[in-house]
Every structure is written in C-alpha cells, then in structure tokens.
Design a protein around this motif. Structure first.
Motif, mmCIF file in Angstrom:
data_model
loop_
_atom_site.group_PDB
_atom_site.id
_atom_site.type_symbol
_atom_site.label_atom_id
_atom_site.label_comp_id
_atom_site.label_asym_id
_atom_site.label_seq_id
_atom_site.Cartn_x
_atom_site.Cartn_y
_atom_site.Cartn_z
ATOM 1 N N CYS A 175 45.313 43.828 48.239
ATOM 2 C CA CYS A 175 44.349 44.560 47.366
ATOM 3 C C CYS A 175 44.810 44.454 45.855
ATOM 4 O O CYS A 175 43.963 44.993 44.956
ATOM 5 C CB CYS A 175 44.970 46.122 47.564
ATOM 6 S SG CYS A 175 44.688 46.718 49.263
ATOM 7 N N HIS A 176 45.758 43.684 45.486
ATOM 8 C CA HIS A 176 46.055 43.703 43.818
ATOM 9 C C HIS A 176 44.988 43.013 43.107
ATOM 10 O O HIS A 176 44.735 43.358 41.963
ATOM 11 C CB HIS A 176 47.058 42.563 43.942
ATOM 12 C CG HIS A 176 47.433 42.175 42.161
ATOM 13 N ND1 HIS A 176 48.298 43.281 41.532
ATOM 14 C CD2 HIS A 176 47.243 41.132 41.543
ATOM 15 C CE1 HIS A 176 48.310 42.674 40.501
ATOM 16 N NE2 HIS A 176 47.722 41.458 40.265
ATOM 17 N N VAL A 177 44.128 42.085 43.729
ATOM 18 C CA VAL A 177 43.015 41.367 42.760
ATOM 19 C C VAL A 177 42.024 42.248 42.320
ATOM 20 O O VAL A 177 41.173 41.979 41.404
ATOM 21 C CB VAL A 177 42.687 40.294 43.796
ATOM 22 C CG1 VAL A 177 41.791 40.667 44.855
ATOM 23 C CG2 VAL A 177 41.814 39.376 42.848
ATOM 24 N N ARG B 93 42.624 45.246 41.213
ATOM 25 C CA ARG B 93 43.187 46.361 40.395
ATOM 26 C C ARG B 93 42.898 46.003 38.967
ATOM 27 O O ARG B 93 42.804 45.007 38.439
ATOM 28 C CB ARG B 93 44.887 46.267 40.606
ATOM 29 C CG ARG B 93 45.621 47.114 39.929
ATOM 30 C CD ARG B 93 47.145 47.012 40.294
ATOM 31 N NE ARG B 93 47.516 48.545 39.954
ATOM 32 C CZ ARG B 93 48.643 49.089 40.640
ATOM 33 N NH1 ARG B 93 49.406 48.305 41.239
ATOM 34 N NH2 ARG B 93 49.038 50.208 40.302
ATOM 35 N N SER C 149 44.487 48.218 36.242
ATOM 36 C CA SER C 149 45.525 48.616 35.131
ATOM 37 C C SER C 149 46.406 47.469 35.130
ATOM 38 O O SER C 149 46.739 46.554 36.267
ATOM 39 C CB SER C 149 46.323 49.870 35.881
ATOM 40 O OG SER C 149 46.526 49.891 37.329
ATOM 41 N N ALA C 150 47.258 47.598 34.260
ATOM 42 C CA ALA C 150 47.996 46.201 33.946
ATOM 43 C C ALA C 150 49.625 46.874 34.327
ATOM 44 O O ALA C 150 49.873 47.795 34.441
ATOM 45 C CB ALA C 150 48.228 45.947 32.424
ATOM 46 N N ILE D 70 45.703 52.181 46.446
ATOM 47 C CA ILE D 70 46.143 50.907 47.202
ATOM 48 C C ILE D 70 46.622 51.135 48.583
ATOM 49 O O ILE D 70 46.318 50.346 49.537
ATOM 50 C CB ILE D 70 46.830 49.820 46.194
ATOM 51 C CG1 ILE D 70 45.871 49.382 45.176
ATOM 52 C CG2 ILE D 70 47.372 48.675 47.012
ATOM 53 C CD1 ILE D 70 46.608 48.627 44.088
#
Ligand SMILES: Nc1ncnc2c1ncn2[C@@H]1O[C@H](COP(=O)(O)OP(=O)(O)OP(=O)(O)O)[C@@H](O)[C@H]1O
Ligand SMILES: [Mg+2]
Lengths: 263, 362
Positions: free
Chosen positions: A109-111, A113, A115-116, A134
């Motif tokens: 799921c990270h890709v 996202r 926010s940093a 997520i």
C-alpha cells in the motif's frame, strides 16, 4: 490519437536485450489489450521471465521501446513503473520473510501514500489517518484472499499455497492496472490449478485488471488466456488465440516430445 | 474494537507509570548514589541512544554501517564548540588560533546537542549519496573508511578542533535528566516511526530489496533516510557523551567505540528496539564490572598482574559466542509489549483456571 492505439494498455516494440553473447530476447513485439488476460509461454530458458524484468524496469532493453498507457516507460526505474500501475509476482516467491502477512500487504500500500515519513513522529493528523486507512485496506485484502488467519504470522511460516496468494494480494495492494504473474500455478495440483483459474478471472473483474501470465501448465494457459505469445530462444515464434497456437506446427515442434497439448 | 481501545488506554497508563517510576528512581539515584554509579547510569542512557541509532540502520534497514564513531565525533565536537565560552576557547587553542565563527559561537546545551545531531545528519547525507549505492560488505568497508577520514580531518583541522590536543573542560551539562530525556525522545521517535508503515518499508528493504522495488518503494531514498536518522541520533549520542566525559580528543572516536555499540545491538537483537535497551543496560554494566579483570589480583597466593585491554578480549569472545550460538541475540526481532508481559504474569492464574474447568468436565 487513433482508437486502435488507445485500446492497448501495454505495447512492446522490437524489444531486444543481450547479456554478453546471449540474446535473451530478440525483436519482441507485443500488444496487450486493456481488460484482457493474455499469456506468455515457451520452453525453459526461452526468456519469459526476462520479458517481465524488462517490463518492470529491472533490465533496460538494448533496442526497442515499451509503452504503457501510450507513455514511453523504457528505462524507468522499477519503483516508478510500479507507481504507474504495473505490478508483478515472482517465479520463486519473494515475500518479505520476517514480516507478517498483514505487513506484507501494508508494504504494498505504501506506493499510493501521500504523506512523508517525518510527519509520522510529529503525529500530523493526515498522516495518522492515512496510516489507519492503509491498515484497513490491508485487512480487507487479507479477507478477500482468505488469509485472515495468517494476519500476524511471518510470511516464511505460511503454507506454500497461502504464500502464492499472499504474493498476489501484495501486488494488488499497489493498485495496479496491469498485473504480471510469473508461473502462478507452479507446484499446484490439478484441483488447485482449476481454483486458480477461477481466482484469476475473479480478480480481473473485481479490480479491473489486465493480466499477463507466464505458465507451463497448459490446462491453465488454454483455459484462461484470450491471447498467447510463444517464445523460443528469445524469439517470438507464434502468437494468436489458444486454438490457433495449439494447431501451429512451429509451436508443436518447439514443444516436441513434451506432449503438453494432450490434456 | 472496544477491546482494542481499552487495551490502548491500559497500555498508555502503564507506560506513563513506568516513566514516572523511572523519574523517581533517577531522582533517588541523584541524591543517594555515588558519582561512579551515577556515571554508569548515565552511560547506559547514552549507549542506549547510540545502540538505537545503529539499530535503525543495520537492524531495521539491513545496511551494515560501521561509521558510528565518526558520527559521534562530529556530534561531540559540534556540541563542545557550541557550549564553550569564547574566552575558554581562546585559552585552550594553543597550537593554532581558533577561527571565526567558531571563536564567537556560544549556545545553550540543548541547542548544542540539536546542532550536533543536525550537522551530523547533514554530513551523513553527503556520505550516503555516493556510498549507499553499495551493498553488503562494501558498505561496511566504505563507512568504516569515512569514519576514519572524519577522525583524520578532526585531527588536522587544528584551527577549528584544536587538533590532537582535543577539547578539555567541557562543562558537565549532560546530567541524568538530559540523558534520559534524550533517550525517551529517541525511543518515542523510533517507536512511532518504526511501528508505522514507514518502518515496514525499512524492513522490506532489509528482507528483499528487489521485491521492495517492485512494490514501488524508492529503496535508495529510504536507505538514505534511515542512514541520516541513524546519524542524527549518533550525533546526539556523541554530543551527550562529550558533555558527560567533559574531555574529547580524536583518538577517543576509534573503531573500538563502533565495536562496543555493534556488540550492544547484536547482543540485544538486530531489529529489536527492546533488545537495544536491554543490551545497553547489560553490556554497559558488564563493561564496568569487568574492569576488575584488568587489575592485579591474587588468587590462592598466585599474583596475577593486571592486563590492560583484557576486558575487550573477553567481550570479543562473548560476541563470537553470541554469533555462534544465539545469532538472533537476546530478543531476536521481538519487541516488548504490555500484552506479552501481562500474559506472562497471569500465566499461573490461567493455569489454575484451566485445571478447574478440567475438573468440572471430569
Ligand atoms: N541477468 C542475466 N545475465 C545473464 N543471462 C541472463 C540474465 N537473465 C537471464 N539470462 C539468460 O536469459 C535466458 C532466458 O532466461 P529466463 O529466466 O528469462 O527464462 P524463462 O523463459 O523464464 O525460463 P523458465 O521457464 O525456466 O523460467 C537464459 O538463458 C538466462 O541464462
Ligand atoms: Mg522464468
């Protein structure tokens, strides 16, 4: 833009790659229509996995180009290509071994996202909310794949079939429009392969995917694919519908003695 | 869901209680313990910060980096240059006169530690860009080389660092409250970051970089981020160390220092924050306690002369034993959680309950 051009999600044009003296893929051209399930077959060492590595950016072709959604993606690094909507599984499963099944999917799921990382320790609300979303998405995907009971089990400890499904689930978590499956039926018995065929059709519908798969199991290939390409020594020797391929003398010769089409 | 919320409330309460208890302990120690014991308690905190800083790089992201001593040196020097008064600096720099702007800077202790961390992180970024393209053993060698370069530069940049003479008489700012305050901050930062999906991303890179790339992770970017976070906290740890020992010189920041921290991280468990904390408590105390073996002793009328460096030999052997027989260290990749503690403590009660139900069935 012609309508015919728009219909193809992925296009390979005269793609060639050489490793030293070996030409692993030679002058390969493929057009993959949107929403289709297509297959890439060929004997061992024909260059099928190399084609996947070319599409996902691990190798840069020596000649030719690759277009995805009418954009040139040749030579982009793998993570950018994933961002554009191509995901894959591996011939020999490559899960994140020490992470739980849930975490494996969350990593997928990270890709998407926004926010940093530095927002996390500052507990910026949008970042915390995204984190929660997520987790929920990952739980949902686990449930649809029937992997809920393994949520907190490290990926290495999962049974083989579950690992294969988890790898597909992880690929789906990146929200791809094109999914590449490298021998998804490897190591499965006939009943499991039949289930896999249903499963592939199901996720195509459910997630609006286009699927390209490599497979040695001819029952699966002929049953599920709408179009096939046959590779031998890096060269495309035939392409067409499963029926056409089965009757093609060149293909029969390439597979001579293997009696794969009897089934 | 309700249960989950209740548990989180319970965990928060328990954590606050533990922090308060720690505060009480520190307060008591400050007033009743002797200077030596207090020094060890301080060292535990500083070593824990350093171990955590190495663990995020090596344990969580899988980058074998041996640059810790170099990062600590930068942090310690930056902090020392910030906290000393201009007059002190003018007196101390005898080989070469200290140059502007270092001659005039004078900040509070807190600012000096933050500056130490930030400047270390910045320099680590410059190192990371070329070096993190390497993998595995090459990275270890390259970072080791950079740590050595930093040391040589410090030795020779006399107008800034006072060269081989080092800096003496740094005021003892790093008391227990500062050290444990920074440790709590470090822990908070690491726990929140590494428990989030960003932590999963670091671990993904550690487990399988190729698969991580396929998942759309810019592995180089996240390796750099992890490296710089680690360097920041190593710089903070170095700054605290300098202010605790009150004397720094380039020789102090040699490979042995990195080795000590590596030992804590490996013994505690690569990829476990809990392990790093436990490891720093155990190893810091043992290192002090083992000083005995370096002193002359008499056992059954035999006089054994003191052998300097003996405890390092013992520790090298201990590290070897850990790697041979318990590679995952004390904690492996497991973490402390209130659930597991409560589960462990209530085990005898549960067993009784099970026994009761068993009887009923019979
Ligand atoms: N990185 C590389 N360096 C050198 N040669 C390579 C590399 N990658 C692939 N090859 C060569 O390219 C050829 C095709 O390999 P590839 O893995 O694509 O075959 P395949 O069709 O997937 O076979 P299989 O059915 O066994 O999976 C092989 O001869 C292989 O040795
Ligand atoms: Mg292959």
């Amino acid at each position: 833009m012609t309508p015919a051009k728009h219909k193809n999600l992925l296009e390979l044009r005269d793609v060639t790659i050489r490793f030293g003296g070996v030409t692993a893929v030679r002058n390969l051209s493929m057009d993959i229509p949107k929403d289709s399930i297509v297959g890439l077959i060929g004997p061992n060492g024909a260059g099928k996995t190399t084609v996947f590595n070319l599409i996902t950016g691990f190798y840069r072709p020596n000649e030719g180009f690759i277009r995805f959604r009418d954009r040139d993606i040749t030579g982009l690094p793998p993570h950018r290509i994933c961002g554009k909507g191509i995901s894959r599984t591996f011939q020999n499963i490559r899960l994140f071994a020490n992470e739980s099944a849930l975490e494996n999917i969350m990593i997928g799921c990270h890709v998407r996202r926004k926010s940093a990382w530095w927002m996390m320790p500052l507990l910026i609300p949008s970042c915390v909310r995204e984190e929660k979303n997520i987790r929920e998405t990952a739980w949902k995907l686990l449930a649809t794949m029937g992997l809920e009971q393994y949520a907190n089990v490290p990926a290495v400890s999962l049974p083989y079939g579950a690992q294969r499904r988890l790898e597909i689930a992880r690929a789906l978590a990146t929200e791809p429009s094109l999914l590449l499956l490298d021998e998804p039926a490897a190591g499965m018995n006939p009943q499991e392969s039949t289930e896999l065929m249903d499963f592939i059709r199901h996720i195509r519908r459910e997630y609006e995917l286009t699927i390209l798969l490599i497979e040695h199991d001819m029952k699966v290939v002929m049953g599920v694919c709408e179009h096939l390409w046959v590779l031998e020594y890096g060269q495309c020797i035939a392409s067409g519908t499963p029926d056409e391929i089965q009757k093609n003398p060149k293909v029969i010769e390439a597979y001579l003695g293997e009696e794969v089409f009897d089934a | 869901m309700q249960q989950k919320k209740k548990n989180r409330f319970r965990d928060t309460c328990l954590t606050i209680i533990v922090i308060v208890l720690l505060g009480c302990f520190l307060h008591y120690a400050q007033n009743h313990f002797n200077g030596y014991a207090i020094q060890i308690i301080n060292l535990v905190a500083v070593n824990a910060i350093l171990a955590l800083s190495m663990n995020i790089i090596y344990g969580f992201t899988g980058m074998f980096s041996l640059g810790q001593a170099g990062f600590m040196a930068i942090g310690a020097y930056v902090s020392a240059l910030c906290v000393l008064t201009p007059e002190q600096k003018e007196m101390m720099w005898i080989l070469d006169e200290i140059i502007w702007p270092f001659s005039t800077i004078h900040t509070s202790f807190f600012v000096s530690v933050v500056a130490g961390g930030l400047i270390t992180a910045f320099i680590s970024l410059l190192i990371a860009l070329p070096v993190l393209r390497l993998g595995g053993d090459y990275l270890g060698i390259a970072t080791l080389g950079f740590a050595e370069i930093i040391r040589v530069v410090i030795t020779n940049a006399t107008p800034i660092t006072n060269g081989a003479l080092g800096i003496k008489g740094i005021p003892l700012h790093a008391n227990m409250w500062w050290n444990y305050g920074w440790l709590l901050f470090t822990l908070y930062f690491m726990i929140v970051l590494l428990r989030s999906n960003f932590g999963n991303v670091f671990k993904a890179i550690r487990d399988d970089e190729v698969a991580a790339k396929v998942m759309g992770i810019n592995t180089f970017k996240y390796r750099v981020i992890s490296f710089c976070i680690g360097a920041f906290f190593a710089g903070v740890g170095g700054a605290l160390m300098g202010n605790l020992i009150t004397t720094i010189d380039p020789k102090m920041f040699n490979f042995l220092l990195t080795f000590n921290i590596l030992m804590i991280v490996v013994a505690g468990g690569l990829g476990s924050l809990t392990g790093s904390i436990l490891g720093s408590v155990i190893i810091t105390v043992l290192l002090e306690w083992l000083r005995i073996v370096e002193e002359p002793m008499t056992i059954l009328n035999f006089e054994i002369p003191g052998i300097p460096g003996m405890r390092m030999v013992i520790f090298a052997v201990a590290l070897l034993v850990i790697i041979l027989f318990r590679r995952e260290g004390l904690m492996g990749m497991r973490e402390f959680s209130w659930d597991s503690v409560i589960g462990f403590l209530s085990r005898p009660f549960n067993r009784n309950k099970n026994a009761d139900t068993g009887k009923e069935q019979a």
